[in-house]
Design an enzyme around this catalytic site. Structure first.
Site, PDB file in Angstrom:
ATOM      1  N   TYR A 144       2.781  -8.178  -2.690  1.00  0.00           N
ATOM      2  CA  TYR A 144       2.354  -7.113  -3.604  1.00  0.00           C
ATOM      3  C   TYR A 144       2.974  -5.799  -3.155  1.00  0.00           C
ATOM      4  CZ  TYR A 144      -0.746  -3.835  -6.061  1.00  0.00           C
ATOM      5  OH  TYR A 144      -1.250  -2.826  -6.858  1.00  0.00           O
ATOM      6  N   ASP A 239       8.500  -3.096   3.016  1.00  0.00           N
ATOM      7  CA  ASP A 239       7.279  -2.451   2.514  1.00  0.00           C
ATOM      8  C   ASP A 239       6.234  -2.443   3.640  1.00  0.00           C
ATOM      9  OD1 ASP A 239       4.959  -1.641   1.331  1.00  0.00           O
ATOM     10  OD2 ASP A 239       5.075  -3.009  -0.380  1.00  0.00           O
ATOM     11  N   LYS A 267      -1.195   4.142   2.763  1.00  0.00           N
ATOM     12  CA  LYS A 267      -2.410   3.815   3.528  1.00  0.00           C
ATOM     13  C   LYS A 267      -2.566   4.670   4.791  1.00  0.00           C
ATOM     14  CE  LYS A 267      -3.020  -0.334   0.981  1.00  0.00           C
ATOM     15  NZ  LYS A 267      -2.241  -1.458   0.539  1.00  0.00           N
TER      16      LYS A 267
HETATM   17  C1  LIG Z   1      -1.548  -1.356  -0.894  1.00  0.00           C
HETATM   18  C2  LIG Z   1      -0.132  -1.757  -0.969  1.00  0.00           C
HETATM   19  C3  LIG Z   1       0.756  -1.179  -1.901  1.00  0.00           C
HETATM   20  C4  LIG Z   1       0.296  -0.244  -2.974  1.00  0.00           C
HETATM   21  O1  LIG Z   1      -0.234   0.943  -2.475  1.00  0.00           O
HETATM   22  P1  LIG Z   1      -1.216   1.801  -3.425  1.00  0.00           P
HETATM   23  O2  LIG Z   1      -1.468   3.026  -2.614  1.00  0.00           O
HETATM   24  O3  LIG Z   1      -2.428   0.959  -3.637  1.00  0.00           O
HETATM   25  O4  LIG Z   1      -0.491   2.076  -4.676  1.00  0.00           O
HETATM   26  C5  LIG Z   1       2.092  -1.510  -1.816  1.00  0.00           C
HETATM   27  N1  LIG Z   1       2.533  -2.379  -0.910  1.00  0.00           N
HETATM   28  C6  LIG Z   1       1.713  -2.977  -0.012  1.00  0.00           C
HETATM   29  C7  LIG Z   1       2.276  -3.914   0.994  1.00  0.00           C
HETATM   30  C8  LIG Z   1       0.356  -2.691  -0.032  1.00  0.00           C
HETATM   31  O5  LIG Z   1      -0.459  -3.321   0.824  1.00  0.00           O
END
Ligand SMILES: *Cc1c(COP(=O)(O)O)cnc(C)c1O
Length: 428
Positions: A144, A239, A267
């Protein structure tokens, strides 16, 4: 455990907000029951509006590595706020956070702040396409990267939890440029490159997956991706939105010694306020406007409160010399305790963990990609989840999410969780 007020608020919320929530997994859709409305949080604890206390293992889905309401972070937000909340002009705090992130990611020379992980990956992808002049992207099933159109294909936990593999509203023409490979399967990536040599702008991945539950990369997978992207002139986008500063100060990139072209964060670097960022080598990053032709902007980007929270968080991380040792020890204690409890109750589980990230899969098979993650018994998980909840343990409300242990979790907290888990396994 009384949840009257949560039920009242949820009923009201459903008339105001679709499904009563502003992000799908919060709705308890796959586990049933009423989501708890939270009143406040401190350290490892949450209290809901009915006055119930929980040990929190969600940690706002990743940011709260220090625990909730860390005094330095709260003080920094307060101090920043009294000087104004947004200017739409550069501030020194942006440089301070930029330096702190880049220090830990020596391969990155430039960083651009945005407001969420979604924006970070969306912008990094646009940059990769703009810099290479290519349209196609390879992502992995069950990874994701936020909810931008191009990335909302075979997209992991939220989508798995609601049983929708991707999303309505993503144009077929957009989805066509997103090629999906199998995690930990280098041949599946090689085949995609061979079918479209020199048309693929980038490969994007979670270096440790958190969003189909925790799945670790096989030994040669990451190095193989580097080689393939190199051979075909594509960029490797790591990511680190979830793993950055969690698995090590320099994230998964440090822990697994990855050579990335672009990195995405979110995050933890926002300390619980809305922040994302993407970065990389100057020659790539300089394609972004105002220097280059790849447009990306944000009214609130680099927001002073968010920067202050991020700076305070990264400083506290840096000044806590035993942070990663404690996270490892607590994670290990939790893993062992849960495994013992499951074995004793004769419930087959597979626990995947790296550091302070962990998932309990209700299956007896190894979990190393989307297909094996999908074998987890969702009904069993739902019953186990409610067994934990009623015993004061706030576990993610999805079988396909990671648990996050924070520095604020004491050994006693972990013992409480294990005791609750024992009882919950028996009643499964
Ligand atoms: C949480 C997450 C996202 C998206 O971040 P948001 O701040 O919720 O838009 C993208 N990539 C990874 C790996 C994530 O865990």
């Amino acid at each position: 455990m009384n949840s009257n007020l949560s039920e009242t608020l949820f009923a009201k919320s459903r008339k105001l907000i679709p499904g009563g929530v502003n992000s799908p997994v919060r709705a308890f859709g796959s586990v049933g029951g009423t989501p708890r409305f939270i009143q406040r949080a401190l350290g490892s604890s949450l209290w809901d509006v009915d006055g119930n206390h929980y040990i929190d293992l969600v940690g706002s889905w990743g940011p709260m590595i220090l625990g909730h309401s860390h005094p330095d972070v709260i003080a920094a937000i307060h101090e920043a706020s009294v000087s104004g909340t947004s200017f739409g002009a550069p501030t020194e705090r942006e440089l301070m956070l930029a330096e702190r992130v880049l220090q830990r990611y020596p391969a990155c020379q430039r960083i651009r702040f945005v407001n969420s992980g979604t924006e970070a990956t969306m912008s990094a992808l646009r940059l990769a396409r703009g810099a290479t002049g290519r349209d196609f992207l390879i992502k992995f099933a069950g990874n994701y990267h936020g909810h931008a159109d191009s990335l909302l294909v075979a997209a992991g936990s939220g989508a798995m939890t609601t049983g929708v593999p991707s999303s309505a509203g993503v144009p077929a023409d957009t989805a066509k440029t997103t090629l999906v490979a199998r995690y930990n399967d280098l041949d599946s990536v090689r085949r995609l490159f061979e079918a479209r040599p020199y048309k693929i702008a980038a490969v994007i991945l979670e270096p440790v997956v958190g969003n189909m539950g925790v799945v670790l990369p096989n030994k040669d997978f990451l190095a193989g991706l580097r080689q393939l992207t190199h051979d075909y002139g594509a960029l490797l986008i790591i990511d680190e939105v979830m793993t950055g500063f969690r698995l090590a100060p320099g994230g998964a990139i440090e822990r697994f010694n990855i050579d990335a072209d672009l990195v995405c964060w979110g995050k933890i670097i926002g300390g619980g306020l809305p922040v994302g960022a993407y970065g990389g080598k100057a020659e790539i990053m300089d394609h972004i406007s105002p220097l280059g032709k790849v447009y990306q902007a944000g009214t609130l980007s680099g927001n002073p409160l968010a920067m202050a929270a991020g700076i305070a968080t990264l400083d506290a991380i840096k000044n806590t010399s035993d942070l990663y040792d404690v996270l490892e020890a607590r994670g290990q204690m939790l893993e062992h305790g849960l495994k013992q409890a499951a074995d004793k109750a004769a419930v087959p589980v597979k626990i995947n963990r790296v550091g302070s990230m962990l998932t309990v899969f209700f299956t007896d098979q190894e979990v190393q990609d989307f297909d094996s993650a999908a074998k987890t018994n969702v009904e069993q998980f739902g019953r186990w989840f409610h067994g934990l909840l009623k015993r004061g343990v706030y576990w993610p409300a999805s079988a396909f999410e990671a648990v996050f242990v924070s520095y604020a979790h004491s050994e006693a907290d972990i013992e409480t969780v294990i005791d609750a888990a024992k009882a919950a396994f028996v009643k499964i």
